[in-house]
Design a protein around this motif. Structure first.
Motif, PDB file in Angstrom:
ATOM      1  N   SER A 468     -35.287  48.843   5.943  1.00  0.00           N
ATOM      2  CA  SER A 468     -36.481  49.238   5.164  1.00  0.00           C
ATOM      3  C   SER A 468     -36.124  50.086   3.938  1.00  0.00           C
ATOM      4  CB  SER A 468     -37.470  50.011   6.055  1.00  0.00           C
ATOM      5  OG  SER A 468     -37.827  49.243   7.188  1.00  0.00           O
ATOM      6  N   SER A 469     -35.016  49.743   3.277  1.00  0.00           N
ATOM      7  CA  SER A 469     -34.609  50.392   2.022  1.00  0.00           C
ATOM      8  C   SER A 469     -34.222  51.863   2.183  1.00  0.00           C
ATOM      9  CB  SER A 469     -35.713  50.287   0.956  1.00  0.00           C
ATOM     10  OG  SER A 469     -36.014  48.915   0.691  1.00  0.00           O
ATOM     11  N   SER A 470     -33.916  52.295   3.424  1.00  0.00           N
ATOM     12  CA  SER A 470     -33.487  53.670   3.652  1.00  0.00           C
ATOM     13  C   SER A 470     -32.009  53.819   3.285  1.00  0.00           C
ATOM     14  CB  SER A 470     -33.713  54.069   5.103  1.00  0.00           C
ATOM     15  OG  SER A 470     -33.355  55.401   5.317  1.00  0.00           O
ATOM     16  N   ARG A 471     -31.610  55.096   3.065  1.00  0.00           N
ATOM     17  CA  ARG A 471     -30.220  55.424   2.772  1.00  0.00           C
ATOM     18  C   ARG A 471     -29.847  56.682   3.563  1.00  0.00           C
ATOM     19  NH1 ARG A 471     -29.824  54.625  -3.841  1.00  0.00           N
ATOM     20  NH2 ARG A 471     -30.831  52.573  -3.931  1.00  0.00           N
ATOM     21  N   TYR A 472     -28.579  56.672   4.056  1.00  0.00           N
ATOM     22  CA  TYR A 472     -28.176  57.837   4.868  1.00  0.00           C
ATOM     23  C   TYR A 472     -26.659  57.917   4.846  1.00  0.00           C
ATOM     24  CZ  TYR A 472     -28.790  61.403   8.512  1.00  0.00           C
ATOM     25  OH  TYR A 472     -28.831  62.594   9.202  1.00  0.00           O
ATOM     26  N   ASP A 473     -26.159  59.165   4.689  1.00  0.00           N
ATOM     27  CA  ASP A 473     -24.715  59.403   4.661  1.00  0.00           C
ATOM     28  C   ASP A 473     -24.288  60.133   5.940  1.00  0.00           C
ATOM     29  OD1 ASP A 473     -24.648  58.255   2.176  1.00  0.00           O
ATOM     30  OD2 ASP A 473     -24.552  60.166   1.091  1.00  0.00           O
ATOM     31  N   ILE A 474     -23.199  59.672   6.537  1.00  0.00           N
ATOM     32  CA  ILE A 474     -22.618  60.329   7.733  1.00  0.00           C
ATOM     33  C   ILE A 474     -21.156  60.640   7.430  1.00  0.00           C
ATOM     34  CG2 ILE A 474     -22.039  60.112  10.173  1.00  0.00           C
ATOM     35  CD1 ILE A 474     -24.384  58.224  10.482  1.00  0.00           C
ATOM     36  N   TRP A 475     -20.816  61.900   7.621  1.00  0.00           N
ATOM     37  CA  TRP A 475     -19.436  62.307   7.351  1.00  0.00           C
ATOM     38  C   TRP A 475     -18.614  62.401   8.644  1.00  0.00           C
ATOM     39  CZ3 TRP A 475     -17.910  67.707   4.931  1.00  0.00           C
ATOM     40  CH2 TRP A 475     -16.536  67.688   4.633  1.00  0.00           C
ATOM     41  N   LYS A 476     -19.191  63.111   9.635  1.00  0.00           N
ATOM     42  CA  LYS A 476     -18.406  63.375  10.855  1.00  0.00           C
ATOM     43  C   LYS A 476     -19.272  63.203  12.104  1.00  0.00           C
ATOM     44  CE  LYS A 476     -15.558  66.886   8.531  1.00  0.00           C
ATOM     45  NZ  LYS A 476     -15.167  68.322   8.509  1.00  0.00           N
ATOM     46  N   TYR A 477     -18.546  63.052  13.211  1.00  0.00           N
ATOM     47  CA  TYR A 477     -19.170  63.081  14.534  1.00  0.00           C
ATOM     48  C   TYR A 477     -18.471  64.161  15.363  1.00  0.00           C
ATOM     49  CZ  TYR A 477     -21.275  58.534  13.500  1.00  0.00           C
ATOM     50  OH  TYR A 477     -22.003  57.516  12.928  1.00  0.00           O
ATOM     51  N   SER A 478     -19.203  64.682  16.332  1.00  0.00           N
ATOM     52  CA  SER A 478     -18.631  65.681  17.252  1.00  0.00           C
ATOM     53  C   SER A 478     -18.994  65.267  18.681  1.00  0.00           C
ATOM     54  CB  SER A 478     -19.194  67.067  16.960  1.00  0.00           C
ATOM     55  OG  SER A 478     -18.791  67.987  17.948  1.00  0.00           O
ATOM     56  N   VAL A 479     -17.992  65.250  19.551  1.00  0.00           N
ATOM     57  CA  VAL A 479     -18.187  64.897  20.967  1.00  0.00           C
ATOM     58  C   VAL A 479     -17.743  66.084  21.826  1.00  0.00           C
ATOM     59  CG1 VAL A 479     -17.582  63.344  22.854  1.00  0.00           C
ATOM     60  CG2 VAL A 479     -17.804  62.459  20.511  1.00  0.00           C
ATOM     61  N   GLY A 480     -18.648  66.545  22.644  1.00  0.00           N
ATOM     62  CA  GLY A 480     -18.315  67.598  23.606  1.00  0.00           C
ATOM     63  C   GLY A 480     -18.690  67.155  25.021  1.00  0.00           C
ATOM     64  N   ILE A 481     -17.779  67.399  25.992  1.00  0.00           N
ATOM     65  CA  ILE A 481     -18.050  66.967  27.376  1.00  0.00           C
ATOM     66  C   ILE A 481     -17.168  67.779  28.312  1.00  0.00           C
ATOM     67  CG2 ILE A 481     -16.286  65.163  27.561  1.00  0.00           C
ATOM     68  CD1 ILE A 481     -18.531  63.405  28.858  1.00  0.00           C
TER      69      ILE A 481
END
Length: 487
Positions: A468-481
């Motif tokens: 739907s013409s959206s835009r989004y930037d992702i730089w990093k992910y974080s996983v904790g467990i």
């Protein structure tokens, strides 16, 4: 007739020792020798018919016979069988005057031996008792012996005879040794003395079982952890035995010192199991290398000892926390980009290895979501948990509206469930650029792929996408467990 009488008398003496032999005639002191000679009868005369007036076999009165001066001796009956035994013309040697000849006495005894009613074990000594009837017939110093043979006639190894002297009643006992080899045996007892060997007797001894029972032993773990935290707290030992035995199952040290008695039976065959919780007989937890030992003995006394090692560790499970940060490029496993969309790399020049999701930037495709959609599939290997259990999962990303873009934006994230790859923990995020929580799960085991695998790493899978013409930037992910380790 005198010669015939002597032959007949000698023959009867050989047959009937109780009848005394006849003595030879002695001339009368009043009889002239010449008269005696004339009075003798010849064989021919003995067969002549008796004189008239005289009954056959009737003795003649003295003086009535011609020239007869002496009274004739009575003649024993001559049995036809005796006459038949004397060859014609052969004179038998008369026995000495006044001596009766007796037949030689036959040596007749009966040997009776007694052995234990229960078959002796292989290698065991057992008494052999003799009771010889008519032992006096053996003469002086009678001696008893024995021999043991197998059912096939062969003699086993080891002592096979032991002579003993019988007492005056023919009784004596000797200790024999049962063969140790597997087989069925019998014993023969016999006696002998100065008069020679006598009768013997054979008695069955029974079968010797010299084969040890076969015991197999296995355990469920080579190392276990007795601390009661639910992880390999006990070890199970399984034993199988091929015949009926009495046995004891126990835990011992390498030096053989008893640690724990697991169980026992006086009569058992088949398979059974014992579980050890790592405690000694006093109820105290122990650690180190030990041995589960089975000591078994069959009905014949054959013993077998089998043991298997097991390590009882003093370690216990503890929870350990894992936190990792990775770039969007590191996490990327798969991407889908519709024909009107793009996946920008990097999303920004100052975000190395970031990714920018752009919908409908190449063309417009109203109502065609396939062309307008762009998404990424991401994965992260997790540390292996000793027991495969995890807790307190937190998954975040750092991102938001593209730099210099002023319209409202969104991105949708999900965590995938490996059992069916369905979406879980669905979240939607908007404009702000910051760390945002995509999932927070206290018990995340169902969201982790291969968490108990020994071949692959446990893995967490998630997606991020839009249209739907959206835009989004992702730089990093974080996983904790959190996961469990032994310490």
């Amino acid at each position: 007739m005198r010669i015939r009488a002597l032959v007949a008398a000698a023959a009867v003496a050989l047959i009937v020792p109780a009848v005394a032999a006849f003595a030879t005639e002695t001339p009368s002191t009043t009889t002239d020798p010449s008269e005696t000679t004339s009075a003798e009868t010849t064989p021919a005369e003995s067969q002549s018919a008796p004189e008239s007036g005289t009954e056959p076999g009737t003795e003649t009165e003295p003086g009535t016979g011609a020239g007869t001066q002496t009274e004739p001796e009575p003649q024993p009956e001559t049995q036809p069988e005796t006459q038949a035994e004397t060859e014609p013309g052969a004179e038998a040697e008369p026995p000495a005057a006044g001596v009766a000849e007796e037949p030689a006495a036959a040596v007749v005894t009966t040997v009776v031996i007694t052995v234990p009613a229960t078959t002796p074990a292989g290698g065991a000594t057992f008494p052999v008792t003799y009771d010889v009837e008519n032992v006096e017939a053996l003469g002086a110093n009678p001696v008893a012996n024995w021999t043991i043979t197998a059912s096939n006639g062969t003699s086993p190894s080891g002592p096979q005879s032991a002579p003993i002297t019988l007492d005056a009643d023919g009784v004596g006992t000797v200790q024999a040794t049962m063969p140790t080899a597997t087989g069925t045996y019998r014993i023969t007892g016999f006696v002998e003395g100065e008069s020679g060997a006598t009768d013997s007797v054979t008695v069955e001894l029974g079968s010797v079982d010299a084969t040890k029972p076969v015991v197999t032993l296995s355990r469920s773990l080579t190392t276990f952890y007795p601390y009661p935290d639910g992880y390999r707290d006990t070890v199970t030992a399984k034993m199988t035995v091929n015949e009926t035995v009495g046995y004891t199952a126990k835990v011992v040290t390498a030096g053989g010192t008893l640690v724990r008695t697991l169980g026992s039976s006086t009569s058992f065959t088949g398979t059974t199991s014992y579980t050890w919780n790592g405690k000694n007989n006093a109820g105290t937890r122990v650690s180190g290398t030990f041995y589960v030992r089975i000591e078994a003995k069959d009905k014949a006394g054959n013993a077998t000892t089998v043991q298997i090692s097991v390590a009882a560790s003093a370690k216990k499970l503890i929870w350990k926390t894992y936190n990792r940060t990775l770039t969007a490029a590191d996490a990327l496993n798969y991407k889908y980009v519709g024909s009107c969309s793009t996946l920008k790399a990097p999303a920004r020049s100052d975000w190395a290895e970031s990714r920018g999701l752009r919908s409908n930037v190449r063309c417009k495709a109203p109502g065609d979501s396939a062309k307008a959609t762009v998404y990424t599939e991401n994965v992260k290997c997790l540390p292996k948990s000793v027991d495969g259990n995890y807790r307190n999962l937190t998954l975040k990303h750092y991102g938001g509206r593209p730099k210099g873009y002023t319209k409202n934006v969104y991105v949708v994230t999900t965590v995938l469930r490996p059992s069916d790859w369905s979406s879980r923990q669905i979240r939607q995020f908007g404009n702000s650029v910051t760390w945002k929580t995509m999932a927070s799960v206290a018990s995340p085991n169902s969201l982790i792929q291969s968490r108990t695998s020994t071949q692959y790493c446990p893995a967490l899978w998630w997606t991020a996408g839009l249209n739907s013409s959206s835009r989004y930037d992702i730089w990093k992910y974080s996983v904790g467990i959190q996961y469990r380790v032994l310490a």
